[in-house]
Scaffold this motif. Structure first.
Motif, mmCIF file in Angstrom:
data_model
loop_
_atom_site.group_PDB
_atom_site.id
_atom_site.type_symbol
_atom_site.label_atom_id
_atom_site.label_comp_id
_atom_site.label_asym_id
_atom_site.label_seq_id
_atom_site.Cartn_x
_atom_site.Cartn_y
_atom_site.Cartn_z
ATOM 1 N N PRO A 246 18.966 9.876 -7.143
ATOM 2 C CA PRO A 246 20.048 9.364 -8.001
ATOM 3 C C PRO A 246 19.471 8.749 -9.278
ATOM 4 C CG PRO A 246 20.228 8.528 -5.742
ATOM 5 C CD PRO A 246 18.882 9.160 -5.863
ATOM 6 N N THR A 247 20.240 8.756 -10.347
ATOM 7 C CA THR A 247 19.736 8.200 -11.602
ATOM 8 C C THR A 247 19.415 6.704 -11.513
ATOM 9 O OG1 THR A 247 22.025 7.998 -12.368
ATOM 10 C CG2 THR A 247 20.801 9.927 -13.085
ATOM 11 N N LYS A 252 15.428 2.574 -12.272
ATOM 12 C CA LYS A 252 15.091 1.205 -11.872
ATOM 13 C C LYS A 252 14.125 1.113 -10.704
ATOM 14 C CE LYS A 252 19.398 -0.869 -13.458
ATOM 15 N NZ LYS A 252 20.549 -1.727 -13.121
ATOM 16 N N GLY A 253 14.040 2.175 -9.920
ATOM 17 C CA GLY A 253 13.267 2.025 -8.697
ATOM 18 C C GLY A 253 12.058 2.894 -8.580
ATOM 19 N N ASP A 440 25.185 6.864 -21.830
ATOM 20 C CA ASP A 440 24.601 5.597 -21.398
ATOM 21 C C ASP A 440 23.219 5.459 -22.037
ATOM 22 O OD1 ASP A 440 23.561 3.402 -20.150
ATOM 23 O OD2 ASP A 440 23.957 4.086 -18.103
ATOM 24 N N ILE A 441 23.119 4.654 -23.107
ATOM 25 C CA ILE A 441 21.868 4.545 -23.845
ATOM 26 C C ILE A 441 21.054 3.330 -23.422
ATOM 27 C CG2 ILE A 441 22.712 5.824 -25.848
ATOM 28 C CD1 ILE A 441 23.105 3.099 -27.256
ATOM 29 N N LEU A 446 21.967 4.314 -16.144
ATOM 30 C CA LEU A 446 22.514 4.610 -14.826
ATOM 31 C C LEU A 446 23.181 5.975 -14.766
ATOM 32 C CD1 LEU A 446 24.197 1.195 -13.903
ATOM 33 C CD2 LEU A 446 21.980 2.066 -13.126
ATOM 34 N N THR A 447 23.842 6.381 -15.834
ATOM 35 C CA THR A 447 24.685 7.577 -15.767
ATOM 36 C C THR A 447 24.199 8.722 -16.642
ATOM 37 O OG1 THR A 447 26.153 6.751 -17.511
ATOM 38 C CG2 THR A 447 26.710 6.161 -15.251
ATOM 39 N N ASP A 448 23.084 8.557 -17.322
ATOM 40 C CA ASP A 448 22.530 9.646 -18.123
ATOM 41 C C ASP A 448 21.209 10.095 -17.497
ATOM 42 O OD1 ASP A 448 20.746 10.773 -20.428
ATOM 43 O OD2 ASP A 448 22.796 10.862 -21.196
ATOM 44 N N ARG A 449 21.209 11.287 -16.939
ATOM 45 C CA ARG A 449 20.029 11.744 -16.204
ATOM 46 C C ARG A 449 18.836 11.959 -17.117
ATOM 47 N NH1 ARG A 449 18.239 13.243 -11.534
ATOM 48 N NH2 ARG A 449 20.205 12.621 -10.595
ATOM 49 N N THR A 450 19.063 12.414 -18.339
ATOM 50 C CA THR A 450 17.943 12.675 -19.247
ATOM 51 C C THR A 450 17.151 11.406 -19.521
ATOM 52 O OG1 THR A 450 19.117 14.512 -20.290
ATOM 53 C CG2 THR A 450 17.296 13.546 -21.509
ATOM 54 N N ILE A 451 17.840 10.312 -19.840
ATOM 55 C CA ILE A 451 17.145 9.046 -20.106
ATOM 56 C C ILE A 451 16.536 8.498 -18.818
ATOM 57 C CG2 ILE A 451 17.456 6.658 -20.863
ATOM 58 C CD1 ILE A 451 19.587 7.616 -22.798
ATOM 59 N N ALA A 452 17.260 8.623 -17.705
ATOM 60 C CA ALA A 452 16.734 8.118 -16.440
ATOM 61 C C ALA A 452 15.445 8.832 -16.042
ATOM 62 C CB ALA A 452 17.786 8.275 -15.349
#
Length: 539
Positions: A246-247, A252-253, A440-441, A446-452
């Motif tokens: 999950p993103t 975060k983890g 989500d920048i 949390l909700t943008d997979r590319t940034i995550a």
């Protein structure tokens, strides 16, 4: 005559225990109503997912994007989506359903303690404290999954006690189902059933050789059923999202390294016992008081060689989760991740009553019961004090959310084209009420997979080509943003593409606010600019 008198006495105690439950439920409901409204910004992420799911669009944060697992409360979203399908408002439903589950958690605790032999004052104190538990009250009406997770953990422990009483395959399946539902509610819920099974098997192996086979077989059935349920869900999840992680875990983890564990630990210890973020009251002392009673109760039982497998299982489960949550840094008041542990800790805490009575002997019954009652009264007063602090903190947060992110969402819905794209770090109330596609920048997106997955990128930001940008700031006058956003703001390309239309003050703490920019090609009338929300401010 003696037998008849005993039946009357038992019936009287049973009725008194039922009356106690009714009183605790009434008290919890009354106090929960006093805490309303409280809908933190993060709740609106679930509401947006639930609305899209109910509308037949799947688990999408943005209707035009592929599904993304930007949440950590699957079962809660499914329940909210069902309510939306029935025509109910998710915000109202979230508070009502959470409150109902808070009441059911008290019922589950009461039923479990009854199964463990608690009655009278030994039942009244822990159940009464559960009705007064400030964090449980606050997050029951928050629209978050906390109350659902609390109920499922208590249900799993009740199923474990039921399994110990009679280790049958059917009861093993009930325990597996409770564990699987807890795992669907929170990612860390996957730990509940393994911890419970290990504790039960070890306890019975040491003291009940004759029951080893029956308990072992039932435990095996529960583990197998749980594994099948989990495997089925995760195979579907990976296929649906086309991603393993999950993103939220990616952002975060998954950093790894010693610092990723030590830094959150030190941050949490400061927040729990010194000052929480946004100047909320530290709640670590309240949790520590309940935990101390739980540990003392379990140790007294062990010292007197009293076999208390359910109570010890609850204590170990609470300690395992407490250790896990030390790595979960959260900005909300009341240590919300720890709130489900209060009901669990009250199970071993309840041992203090009978163990004190056992230590005092028959002649000391009333003295030991009085001591337990006074301890409960002291903790009850502590709970009410914590409740008063949390009410002030939550009212402050609710006022901030309503005046800033909610109002900004309404303003964007009224002024922006429906196909406009919003870029923002706090993707709760503003995206929900604006209805805009949102990027989500946040650097920990949390909700943008590319940034995550890949981290922040200026090139990616400009590739998404947002029409509106709301940057989280820590000053009303100076561009004090997250470091990556400061660099973005300083770029000539950003300055030539966007113009600032206003600042929405979100909190008095650190002058936290949102600097809102729109594309220069978008025209806004003086009337529209005049209605731009200021956020919280002095009249």
């Amino acid at each position: 005559m003696g037998f008849s008198s005993e039946r009357v006495a038992l019936r009287g105690r049973a009725l008194a225990d039922v009356a106690l439950l009714a009183g605790a439920l009434a008290l919890f409901a009354l106090l929960a109503l006093q805490m309303m409204p409280f809908v933190p910004d993060d709740s609106f992420i679930s509401y947006r997912y639930a609305a899209n799911l109910a509308g037949g669009h799947g688990l999408r944060f943005n209707l035009t994007d592929s599904p993304v697992e930007g949440y950590s409360n699957f079962l809660w979203i499914v329940l909210l989506a069902g309510a939306v399908r029935l025509g109910l408002d998710p915000v109202t439903t979230g508070a009502f359903l959470g409150g109902l589950l808070g009441l059911l958690s008290i019922v589950a605790l009461w039923a479990l303690l009854k199964k463990c032999g608690r009655t009278g004052i030994h039942l009244a104190v822990p159940v009464g404290l559960s009705a007064l538990a400030a964090p449980s009250l606050l997050y029951a009406i928050s629209g978050m999954e906390t109350a659902l997770f609390t109920f499922l953990l208590l249900a799993a422990l009740w199923a474990a006690a039921d399994l110990l009483a009679r280790p049958t395959p059917g009861r093993a399946l009930l325990l597996a189902a409770a564990g699987a539902l807890a795992a669907l509610t929170r990612p860390e819920g996957v730990l509940a059933l393994p911890v419970i099974i290990v504790c039960l098997v070890v306890a019975e192996w040491r003291v009940s050789p004759a029951r080893r086979g029956d308990v072992g077989r039932a435990a095996g059935v529960a583990v197998l059923a749980f594994a099948i349920m989990q495997l089925t869900y995760h195979l579907w999840r990976v296929a649906y999202f086309d991603a393993v992680w999950p993103t939220p875990f990616l952002s975060k983890g998954a950093a790894g390294g010693t610092a990723s564990f030590v830094d959150p630990l030190l941050t949490n210890l400061g927040q729990f016992f010194v000052r929480q973020t946004h100047y909320y009251s530290p709640m670590g002392y309240y949790y520590a008081a309940i935990l101390l009673g739980a540990v003392l109760g379990a140790l007294l039982a062990r010292r007197r060689q009293h076999h208390r497998p359910v109570e010890w299982t609850a204590l170990i489960l609470a300690l395992v989760y407490a250790a896990v949550y030390l790595n979960f840094v959260d900005w909300m008041p009341g240590m919300r991740y720890y709130a489900p542990l209060l009901g669990i800790m009250l199970i071993p805490f309840s041992l203090l009553g009978p163990e004190l009575r056992s230590a005092g002997g028959q002649a000391g019954d009333w003295r030991s019961d009085l001591a337990f009652l006074l301890l409960g009264a002291a903790l009850g007063i502590f709970s009410l004090s914590s409740l008063a602090s949390l009410r002030l903190d939550s009212n402050q947060l609710q006022t901030s959310t309503q005046a800033s992110t909610v109002e900004l969402g309404h303003w964007l819905r009224e002024t922006m084209p429906p196909d406009a794209v919003l870029a923002m770090s706090d993707v709760g109330a503003t995206p929900y009420y604006s209805g805009l596609q949102t990027i989500d920048i946040n650097p920990d997106s949390l909700t943008d997979r590319t940034i995550a997955e890949n981290g922040w990128s200026d090139d990616y930001f400009f590739a998404t080509d947002p029409d509106v940008v709301a940057i989280t700031a820590f000053s009303l006058t100076q561009p004090d943003f997250y470091a990556v956003h400061e660099a973005l703001y300083a770029m000539p390309r950003f300055q030539s593409t966007y113009r600032q239309v206003g600042t929405v003050r979100n909190d008095w703490y650190q002058d936290r606010s949102y600097w809102v920019f729109v594309r220069r090609s978008i025209s806004l009338t003086p009337e529209q600019l005049a209605t731009f929300p200021k956020g919280i401010h002095k009249p």
